[in-house]
Structure formats: C-alpha cells, structure tokens
Design a protein around this motif. Sequence first.
Motif, PDB file in Angstrom:
ATOM      1  N   GLU A 100      -0.305  -6.024 -67.013  1.00 26.77           N
ATOM      2  CA  GLU A 100      -0.393  -7.536 -66.675  1.00 26.77           C
ATOM      3  C   GLU A 100       0.977  -7.978 -66.050  1.00 26.77           C
ATOM      4  N   LEU A 101       1.686  -7.696 -66.481  1.00 31.58           N
ATOM      5  CA  LEU A 101       3.323  -8.198 -66.195  1.00 31.58           C
ATOM      6  C   LEU A 101       3.172  -7.572 -64.302  1.00 31.58           C
ATOM      7  N   MET A 102       2.840  -6.677 -64.316  1.00 28.39           N
ATOM      8  CA  MET A 102       3.006  -6.065 -62.640  1.00 28.39           C
ATOM      9  C   MET A 102       2.360  -6.895 -61.610  1.00 28.39           C
ATOM     10  N   LYS A 103       1.534  -7.693 -62.320  1.00 27.14           N
ATOM     11  CA  LYS A 103       0.756  -8.704 -61.661  1.00 27.14           C
ATOM     12  C   LYS A 103       1.518 -10.079 -61.395  1.00 27.14           C
ATOM     13  N   THR A 104       2.123 -10.378 -62.507  1.00 22.43           N
ATOM     14  CA  THR A 104       2.571 -11.766 -62.961  1.00 22.43           C
ATOM     15  C   THR A 104       4.218 -12.024 -62.920  1.00 22.43           C
ATOM     16  N   ASP A 105       5.013 -11.019 -62.969  1.00 20.78           N
ATOM     17  CA  ASP A 105       6.133 -10.920 -63.054  1.00 20.78           C
ATOM     18  C   ASP A 105       6.854 -10.249 -62.000  1.00 20.78           C
ATOM     19  N   GLU A 106       7.695 -11.025 -61.155  1.00 21.59           N
ATOM     20  CA  GLU A 106       8.178 -10.436 -59.640  1.00 21.59           C
ATOM     21  C   GLU A 106       9.271  -9.254 -60.031  1.00 21.59           C
ATOM     22  N   PRO A 117       5.311  -4.561 -57.217  1.00 23.15           N
ATOM     23  CA  PRO A 117       5.743  -3.634 -56.189  1.00 23.15           C
ATOM     24  C   PRO A 117       6.108  -4.236 -55.015  1.00 23.15           C
ATOM     25  N   GLU A 118       5.914  -5.232 -54.628  1.00 23.00           N
ATOM     26  CA  GLU A 118       5.910  -6.054 -53.207  1.00 23.00           C
ATOM     27  C   GLU A 118       7.622  -6.570 -53.421  1.00 23.00           C
ATOM     28  N   ASN A 119       7.948  -7.014 -54.685  1.00 18.81           N
ATOM     29  CA  ASN A 119       9.205  -7.515 -54.683  1.00 18.81           C
ATOM     30  C   ASN A 119      10.476  -6.516 -55.193  1.00 18.81           C
ATOM     31  N   ASN A 120       9.778  -5.459 -55.857  1.00 22.11           N
ATOM     32  CA  ASN A 120      10.779  -4.490 -56.167  1.00 22.11           C
ATOM     33  C   ASN A 120      10.094  -3.133 -56.393  1.00 22.11           C
ATOM     34  N   ALA A 176      19.486   1.860 -54.552  1.00 23.61           N
ATOM     35  CA  ALA A 176      18.230   0.899 -54.640  1.00 23.61           C
ATOM     36  C   ALA A 176      17.688   1.229 -56.078  1.00 23.61           C
ATOM     37  N   PHE A 177      17.888   2.718 -56.370  1.00 23.30           N
ATOM     38  CA  PHE A 177      17.378   3.056 -57.907  1.00 23.30           C
ATOM     39  C   PHE A 177      18.146   2.214 -58.996  1.00 23.30           C
ATOM     40  N   ILE A 178      19.375   2.064 -58.698  1.00 22.07           N
ATOM     41  CA  ILE A 178      20.347   1.225 -59.673  1.00 22.07           C
ATOM     42  C   ILE A 178      19.703  -0.125 -59.699  1.00 22.07           C
ATOM     43  N   ASP A 179      19.439  -0.788 -58.560  1.00 21.72           N
ATOM     44  CA  ASP A 179      19.074  -2.128 -58.410  1.00 21.72           C
ATOM     45  C   ASP A 179      17.819  -2.250 -59.136  1.00 21.72           C
ATOM     46  N   HIS A 180      16.699  -1.339 -58.955  1.00 14.91           N
ATOM     47  CA  HIS A 180      15.237  -1.450 -59.381  1.00 14.91           C
ATOM     48  C   HIS A 180      15.541  -1.522 -60.808  1.00 14.91           C
ATOM     49  N   ALA A 181      16.252  -0.349 -61.462  1.00 12.34           N
ATOM     50  CA  ALA A 181      16.400  -0.240 -62.708  1.00 12.34           C
ATOM     51  C   ALA A 181      17.175  -1.691 -63.343  1.00 12.34           C
ATOM     52  N   ASN A 182      17.817  -2.099 -62.671  1.00  9.55           N
ATOM     53  CA  ASN A 182      18.538  -3.236 -63.531  1.00  9.55           C
ATOM     54  C   ASN A 182      17.552  -4.648 -63.616  1.00  9.55           C
TER      55      ASN A 182
END
Length: 121
Positions: free
Chosen positions: A88-94, A98-101, A18-24
Amino acid sequence: MAYIDGFVIAVPTANKQAFIDHANKVDVLFKELGATRIIECWGDDVPNGKLTDFRRAVQAKDDETVAFSWIEWPDKATRDAAMGRIEELMKTDERFSPENNPMPFDGKRMIFGGFAPVVEV
C-alpha cells in the motif's frame, strides 16, 4: 522475542552512494512501521567460496558489491503487520515509490528471509 529480516543483494559498485541514499529514505519508513534497528552493510571482505558464497547467491557480477542488511523487529506480529502495509505504501508514500526512490540494484536477485532468534549472547 525479537524477529529479524535478513537481505543479501548485489549492487553495482558505482551505485554505492545511491544505495545509501535509497536506504536512508526507506529505512526511516521501516522504523515508522515498528522496526527497532536497521543495519545496512557494504561488502568489504566477501571471499569467493569453493562451493557457494554470497556472490554466487545473488549472481554478483565483477562490477558489483554484495550488500548485507537486516531489520530487527520487536516481534513477528509487528513485522507481519508492517510488511502487510508495504505494498500500500509503495503506492502512496514517495519514499517507497519506485519513481521517486528507484532501487539502485536488481531486486530480482535479492535473497531475503525472516528469522526467529534462537541464541542471543
């Protein structure tokens, strides 16, 4: 001259993938914002110290592994501009949402800082 952001975190060992996926997902965004290189490292030889060590620094538990990462930027101005866009990107980029990644670690125990290189060999 380059500028470096360094990070040390404690990740539940069971969350390695999950750490690797998150980082990618997130690291691609840092590259889009101007980072020249990003390295994510999984603790392999992280000894316990007598006075201090990486594990103590992030209050790592027995079932956690210390991860060490850094982001290389071409200069501090590029880094500062990128960090200014992160909220700003935390609100607009999936990829940052935090919900998606969601972060697969406790971000409150992350230690981080920006560093100006003084020697490069």
